[in-house]
Design an enzyme around this catalytic site. Structure first.
Site, mmCIF file in Angstrom:
data_model
loop_
_atom_site.group_PDB
_atom_site.id
_atom_site.type_symbol
_atom_site.label_atom_id
_atom_site.label_comp_id
_atom_site.label_asym_id
_atom_site.label_seq_id
_atom_site.Cartn_x
_atom_site.Cartn_y
_atom_site.Cartn_z
ATOM 1 N N ASP A 1 48.981 15.830 12.089
ATOM 2 C CA ASP A 1 49.349 16.294 13.430
ATOM 3 C C ASP A 1 50.864 16.312 13.613
ATOM 4 O O ASP A 1 51.540 15.312 13.370
ATOM 5 C CB ASP A 1 48.724 15.380 14.489
ATOM 6 C CG ASP A 1 47.211 15.488 14.518
ATOM 7 O OD1 ASP A 1 46.703 16.397 15.178
ATOM 8 O OD2 ASP A 1 46.546 14.665 13.853
ATOM 9 N N ASP B 1 55.948 12.986 11.407
ATOM 10 C CA ASP B 1 56.629 13.135 12.698
ATOM 11 C C ASP B 1 56.437 11.949 13.635
ATOM 12 O O ASP B 1 57.043 11.914 14.707
ATOM 13 C CB ASP B 1 56.105 14.393 13.407
ATOM 14 C CG ASP B 1 54.733 14.179 14.032
ATOM 15 O OD1 ASP B 1 53.822 13.717 13.304
ATOM 16 O OD2 ASP B 1 54.577 14.455 15.238
ATOM 17 N N ASP C 1 51.906 13.931 6.614
ATOM 18 C CA ASP C 1 51.162 13.633 7.831
ATOM 19 C C ASP C 1 50.464 14.930 8.261
ATOM 20 O O ASP C 1 50.761 16.009 7.739
ATOM 21 C CB ASP C 1 52.133 13.144 8.907
ATOM 22 C CG ASP C 1 51.442 12.753 10.202
ATOM 23 O OD1 ASP C 1 50.250 12.383 10.158
ATOM 24 O OD2 ASP C 1 52.086 12.828 11.256
#
Length: 369
Positions: free
Chosen positions: A117, A308, A115
């Site tokens: 961000d 996240d 991922d």
């Protein structure tokens, strides 16, 4: 390799004392209280044929804020120490259990999925300023030299490429609805691999544009709200919105979607996501990329996914269902997750990538007897 029907075994890893298995399916439950609250919130979100009750959304908005004042105060007071300790037993650090992870990869080709961000870059107030560091970029470049590497993000593909600036990677933007292979020739493709350019939601582009433009105008009255066009989805960020205005913002977003039954509303980390209703997500993108690389029916591949956000859970679920692969959640706070391991922040992600590269380099240099 000829295509054949195989039963993919689960990854076998040594177990820490007094712990539940790390990679079974279904996943372990969250700490008492967490799972119950999550189910309540999800039930609220599911009401109204995809247009959740406002109270449910506001509660969910609070839950999506890991730095919410009350949560931070509880953490500072040590109120969640026991919960975190129990959670870490179920989702141990990928750094402290690094040897377990590399042992699971013996005889297998690692494929990295990352991922952006909160994983490669810090979470910041302004999404346009979520720059990754040069040291992180070097770590990702090093990983890509040894392993097929893909960035899987909710951002539009072009935007995340501008942040990462590595032409040798695979990019899956808009939660996997916009996938493109490396601009440079990949050294990792197998003979049966195919070129990649995949956009399963192209027909929704005009609709997404309309919703984006409408929300830009209608959220002007809410200080701190930011509407982002991620090509195949619209993101409404509320990280900088006063909590007193969350109800108003949720009402605006909900009202706008009433005229678009082919779009659905989901929520990530301090952001609303408006997406097409097609059955496509980061988990589907992971499977598609494995197939594109020529690993669809292979037992000698180990996908490693690091993320996240709530949307990364779709990929973690796919890995558990396959019984093949490792999910790593990036979080400082206990969360209900399908990931097997955890890392606390992007700095630990970088350390993990560098250790993995060094392990691979030493493995190749080690003489075969």
């Amino acid at each position: 390799m000829t295509k054949q029907s195989v039963v993919v075994p689960e990854v076998a890893v040594p177990m820490p004392p007094n712990s539940a298995p790390l990679l079974p399916y279904p996943p372990p439950r969250a700490a008492p209280g967490v799972a119950v609250r999550k189910k309540y919130l999800q039930a609220q979100l599911d009401l109204g044929a995809g247009l959740p009750l406002i109270n449910g959304w506001v509660e969910s908005m609070r839950a999506s804020s890991p730095t919410h004042a009350k949560a931070a105060a509880a953490l500072a007071a040590g109120a969640v120490d026991d919960e975190r300790t129990a959670w870490m037993v179920r989702h141990p650090s990928a750094l402290s259990k690094f040897e377990q992870i590399v042992a699971a990869s013996k005889g297998k080709k690692i494929v990295m999925f990352l991922d952006y961000d909160g994983t490669l870059s810090p979470i910041v107030d302004d999404p346009d300023s979520a720059f990754m560091s040069d040291t992180m970029r070097r770590a990702v470049r090093s990983a890509a030299k040894h392993f097929p590497t893909a960035i899987v993000s909710g951002r539009c593909r072009d935007k995340v490429f501008e942040f990462v600036k590595l032409a040798e990677l695979y990019y899956a933007g808009s939660h996997g609805m916009d996938i493109k292979g490396p601009a440079k020739a990949s050294r990792h493709k197998k003979a049966k691999a195919k070129g990649v350019l995949f956009q399963p939601a192209s027909e929704f582009l005009p609709m997404i544009e309309q919703v984006h433009d409408a929300l830009i105008e209608k959220t002007n009255c809410i200080p701190g709200a930011k509407v982002e066009n991620n090509k195949f989805c619209v993101s409404v960020h509320f990280r900088c919105v006063d909590e007193k205005s969350w109800t108003t913002l949720a009402e605006i977003v909900k009202a706008e979607l009433k005229d678009y039954p082919k779009l659905k509303l989901t929520q990530g980390r301090m952001v609303f996501e408006i997406r097409p209703t097609i059955k496509w997500d980061k988990g589907k993108a992971l499977e598609f990329l494995l197939e594109s690389l020529g690993f669809a029916d292979c037992t000698n591949v180990l996908p490693v996914y690091i993320g996240d956000d709530r949307t990364d859970e779709d990929a973690f679920k796919v890995l558990r269902k396959r019984g093949q692969g490792i999910g790593i959640l990036v979080s400082k706070y206990p969360k209900d997750t399908n990931a097997s391991y955890s890392l606390q922040e992007p700095a630990e992600v970088m350390e993990f990538l560098l250790r993995l590269v060094e392990w691979e380099r030493l493995s190749r240099a080690r003489p075969m007897w």
